[in-house]
Structures are given as C-alpha cells and as structure tokens.
Write a protein that holds these residues in place. Structure first.
Motif, mmCIF file in Angstrom:
data_model
loop_
_atom_site.group_PDB
_atom_site.id
_atom_site.type_symbol
_atom_site.label_atom_id
_atom_site.label_comp_id
_atom_site.label_asym_id
_atom_site.label_seq_id
_atom_site.Cartn_x
_atom_site.Cartn_y
_atom_site.Cartn_z
ATOM 1 N N MET A 227 -34.108 5.843 14.646
ATOM 2 C CA MET A 227 -34.311 6.774 13.540
ATOM 3 C C MET A 227 -32.931 7.206 13.054
ATOM 4 N N TYR A 228 -32.689 7.048 11.771
ATOM 5 C CA TYR A 228 -31.361 7.308 11.227
ATOM 6 C C TYR A 228 -31.468 8.059 9.899
ATOM 7 N N ASN A 252 -35.307 -9.950 27.449
ATOM 8 C CA ASN A 252 -35.951 -10.760 26.403
ATOM 9 C C ASN A 252 -37.401 -10.337 26.153
ATOM 10 N N HIS A 253 -37.651 -9.031 26.178
ATOM 11 C CA HIS A 253 -39.017 -8.546 25.982
ATOM 12 C C HIS A 253 -39.172 -7.581 24.807
ATOM 13 N N PHE A 254 -38.155 -7.464 23.963
ATOM 14 C CA PHE A 254 -38.339 -6.759 22.696
ATOM 15 C C PHE A 254 -38.961 -7.742 21.708
ATOM 16 N N THR A 255 -40.087 -7.377 21.130
ATOM 17 C CA THR A 255 -40.719 -8.256 20.143
ATOM 18 C C THR A 255 -40.071 -8.130 18.775
ATOM 19 N N GLU A 256 -39.522 -6.943 18.478
ATOM 20 C CA GLU A 256 -38.922 -6.722 17.166
ATOM 21 C C GLU A 256 -38.037 -5.486 17.193
ATOM 22 N N PHE A 257 -37.261 -5.332 16.139
ATOM 23 C CA PHE A 257 -36.473 -4.124 15.922
ATOM 24 C C PHE A 257 -36.941 -3.495 14.622
ATOM 25 N N VAL A 258 -37.207 -2.174 14.680
ATOM 26 C CA VAL A 258 -37.750 -1.473 13.516
ATOM 27 C C VAL A 258 -36.867 -0.280 13.152
ATOM 28 N N PRO A 259 -36.072 -0.378 12.097
ATOM 29 C CA PRO A 259 -35.319 0.788 11.626
ATOM 30 C C PRO A 259 -36.264 1.780 10.939
ATOM 31 N N LEU A 260 -36.140 3.049 11.299
ATOM 32 C CA LEU A 260 -37.005 4.095 10.746
ATOM 33 C C LEU A 260 -36.125 5.183 10.134
ATOM 34 N N SER A 261 -36.122 5.269 8.821
ATOM 35 C CA SER A 261 -35.285 6.285 8.184
ATOM 36 C C SER A 261 -35.942 7.663 8.296
ATOM 37 N N SER A 308 -40.287 -0.879 7.534
ATOM 38 C CA SER A 308 -41.415 0.049 7.537
ATOM 39 C C SER A 308 -41.785 0.423 6.104
ATOM 40 N N TRP A 309 -42.877 -0.156 5.604
ATOM 41 C CA TRP A 309 -43.285 0.147 4.228
ATOM 42 C C TRP A 309 -43.686 1.613 4.073
ATOM 43 N N VAL A 310 -44.185 2.216 5.154
ATOM 44 C CA VAL A 310 -44.605 3.612 5.048
ATOM 45 C C VAL A 310 -43.397 4.545 4.945
ATOM 46 N N LYS A 311 -42.249 4.100 5.426
ATOM 47 C CA LYS A 311 -41.015 4.880 5.295
ATOM 48 C C LYS A 311 -40.301 4.582 3.976
ATOM 49 N N GLU A 312 -40.242 3.306 3.613
ATOM 50 C CA GLU A 312 -39.391 2.878 2.499
ATOM 51 C C GLU A 312 -40.137 2.599 1.204
ATOM 52 N N GLY A 313 -41.457 2.484 1.268
ATOM 53 C CA GLY A 313 -42.207 2.132 0.074
ATOM 54 C C GLY A 313 -42.182 0.635 -0.173
#
Length: 415
Positions: A227-228, A252-261, A308-313
């Motif tokens: 969260m940034y 090697n068990h992270f499926t993805e990285f998700v930046p959340l503003s 994240s479409w819910v964060k960024e539109g």
C-alpha cells in the motif's frame, strides 16, 4: 525507432539499468531507487521496457478471475489510521455474518460462475479462534471444488494467539480443511517505522514475514501486496520490494504482486488530521512507476503483476496493462474495504466488462483460476461479447456494503 536507439537518448545510468533488465540481469535496490526517481520521458521508456518484459513473460494475454469478496465482519480491535472499513464493537454500523450466511454467499457466487471466494475481515473481540477453520469446513462441505482464498497474515496471527497454537499449527489446520491460498494483505509497507505511524499495533514486519514464509513452507501459496501513497518514501518502497523478492527467491510461492494505492477520502488519519505530511494517495505518475518498476524489479521472479481496478478505475488500469501489469484481479461481486474508504469504481466488474476492457487495448482476455491456470481465452468478437450468467444478473441482488451495515439481524453483539 528500436529500443537500443531509445535507450541512447536518456540518462545513461537509467539506460544501463534498463538494458540489463532486458538481458534478464537482476536490478539492484539502488537501481530501483534510480528508476523511481526518474522523470519526464524516462517514465515512458521505463513503462515501455516493463511492457516488453511483461510480453516475454506472459505473451499478449491479460487474465482475470471470477470471484466474490466476503468481508464477513467490519468489527475490529485494531484502529489502523488508513482503514475506513473497521468499526468498534460498540458502533451501530458494526456487523458480523454468521457462518451460514457466509456459505449462502459462497454458494450464490458459485451459482453465478465464481471459482473463488476471497474472505477477509476485521478482528472482532472475543472471537472463537477456530472460526476460520469452521468457515473453511462449512464452505468445502457445500462446495468442494471452490477455491478459498482467505485470511490475511494479521488474521492468521490473531487466530493462532486465540487458539494458543503456533502459526505453523494453525495454518496446517486450515490446509487440512481446504484453504487454497492466503491474501498477502496487511503488508501495507514493510518498514516498521512507517507501520508504527499509520497502524500502531498492527502485525509487525517480522510477524508478517513469518506467517507468509510459514504458509509457503506448508505449500500454501499467497499473494503479495504493497500500500503506497501515504507517508512512505521511495526508499521505503524499495525496501519493501526487496523483502518480497528475497522471499520469492527462497519459496517461489507468491502467485502475484498487487500494488494498492492508498485511498485517503474516508480514512481516519486523513479526515482527523492525525498525520503530518500525509499525502492524498498516489499521483498518476506514481501509480505508473509502481507497476512498471515492479515488473522490472521482479523480472523472472514474480510472474504476475496485478492492477487493482477497484483502486485505479478502468481507464488507469488499461494504462497499467500497457506498462507491465498482466492481470486484472477479480470480478469481486461485493467489495467493501475500498468502497468504504471512498473508492468510486463500484463493487463489481463483470466478465464481459473485463473482456472489453482488455480487448480494446489490443490484448487477449482470459479467465483464470486462482493459481493462474487458464480456463478460457476470448479471442474473437463473438467470444468477447458473449455474456456469462454473471453478466446477465442484476448486481443489486448481491447487496452492498451500505446496505449491509444497516441490517439488524447482522448487527454485531459482543458475547
């Protein structure tokens, strides 16, 4: 104009860093910091390189998952400054869904094509520590094939304390009753000094890492997040990314990285003026840098970068999909946490909307599982416009967060 020519016309240091990344050489912390401090045309070129790395890793496919968020209570013993979702147990808007209602919502999601339920909530006082185990048991009894993506490291730590078991023992119990993966939320920023300001009493960096790596040792995959856009600096961001990369190289068990503003609108620390120098979320250029530089920093380590479409539109999400991101996340169906913070982008993005969003930028939409296995690709106009059962339903049938906090039968009562 080819990439080599473009790289010759920018800051030589940045040019070398980007050229190294194209040769699959790992960039350093100082390299990443240099990229985050870039300006003007350099940002565009960083995005171009990130998108090339995305293409090499994932082709021209952009994925999404059909899922439902079930935030079963907003009552929480913590008072994080950024969180507009949580309520004290004495507040009228505090609610909690019984297990039977959680199962009903999971079954409804499955009926409309969801392959995953994402379950996260507050930390209610006097909670039965085995609640999360019981939730998984109940869902799997009715829906043995649905993927349960549930319980942040904060929740896992809370439950382990409540049951007087170790994190390892508690996660093992959850695995035995069918949990599929953990959300790597409650990370916020993995710099303790900043955490102490925005969320005093929140799970520590050390404990967050322990829960995540313990889950990985038990072969339970997790996502990773940041969260940034609040109090952090670029130095803090790079430290955070470095922690995640080190974990991934080990497990090697992270499926993805998700930046959340950070969404500031309804956050207590913004509205009450609690934090000097608090920013009003990330600027557009910061969002672009975060997604692009993450792709470069995690090249060949974390394969999937989610926007994240819910964060960024939707519009800004399309730009991120051309700057290193390759995944749109979930349809969500119900979204409470960002909505309560002031997000204006709704609680559901239906499959047809996902497909159009992706295809309109020249990429191929694909529905995936929680583990990123492709279920369907949609390449023709007919496939893109074809409506699923979820596309046809009126989204108001799923209710909303604003409605949920007014329903008397779900009102939280301290036991």
């Amino acid at each position: 104009m080819n990439i080599d020519t473009i790289l010759k016309n920018i800051d030589p240091e940045i040019s070398v860093i980007l050229d190294n990344s194209l040769s699959n050489r790992e960039i350093t912390i100082s390299d990443a910091l240099k990229l985050f401090n870039s300006k003007d045309v350099e940002i565009s070129i960083i995005s171009l390189i990130a998108d090339e790395l995305r293409r090499r890793e994932n082709g021209n496919t952009v994925t999404y998952v059909v899922n439902r968020n079930i935030n079963f209570t907003n009552v929480c013993i913590k008072q994080c400054g950024f969180c507009a979702f949580s309520r004290d147990f004495r507040q009228e808007e505090g609610y909690i869904l019984p297990i039977e209602e959680i199962v009903i919502r999971a079954k409804e999601a499955w009926k409309y094509g969801a392959t995953e339920v994402c379950i996260q909530a507050g930390l209610p006082p006097n909670m039965d520590g085995y609640l999360y185990v019981d939730i998984c048991k109940a869902i799997k009894k009715e829906l043995p094939d649905i993927h349960i993506h549930a319980f942040s490291p904060e929740e896992i730590l809370y439950a382990s304390v409540k049951t007087n078991t170790s994190v390892y023992e508690y996660l093992k119990m959850l695995k035995e009753v069918g949990i599929g993966s953990l959300p790597g939320t409650s990370a916020e920023i993995l710099v303790q000094e900043i955490r102490n300001k925005i969320s005093p009493g929140r799970i520590s960096v050390k404990d967050w890492i322990n829960v995540i790596t313990t889950a990985h040792k038990l072969d339970i995959p997790t996502t990773s997040t940041i969260m940034y856009g609040h109090l952090e600096t670029y130095d803090d961001i790079v430290k955070h990314l470095d922690i995640l990369r080190k974990i991934q190289k080990e497990t090697n068990h992270f499926t993805e990285f998700v930046p959340l503003s950070f969404i500031h609108t309804e956050s207590p620390m913004y509205n009450l003026g609690l934090m000097p120098n608090l920013r009003e979320g990330a600027e557009g250029s910061e969002v672009l840098k975060m997604h692009a530089i993450s792709r470069i920093f995690f090249n060949q380590v974390i394969k999937n970068i989610q926007v994240s479409w819910v964060k960024e539109g939707q519009k800004l999400s399309q730009i991120m999909l051309c700057a290193g991101a390759n995944d749109l996340g979930g349809c969500l169906i119900n979204e409470s946490i960002s909505t309560s913070a002031g997000s204006l982008y709704g609680q559901i993005l239906r499959p047809k909307e996902m497909k159009k969003l992706v295809s309109s930028i020249g990429k191929i939409p694909a529905q995936r599982t929680s583990s990123y296995k492709i279920i369907n690709k949609y390449e023709t106009k007919e496939e893109i416009e074809n409506e699923s059962i979820l596309d046809k339903v009126d989204p108001t049938v799923f209710g909303s967060y604003k409605e949920l906090i007014t329903i008397n039968k779900f009102r939280y009562k301290l036991k």
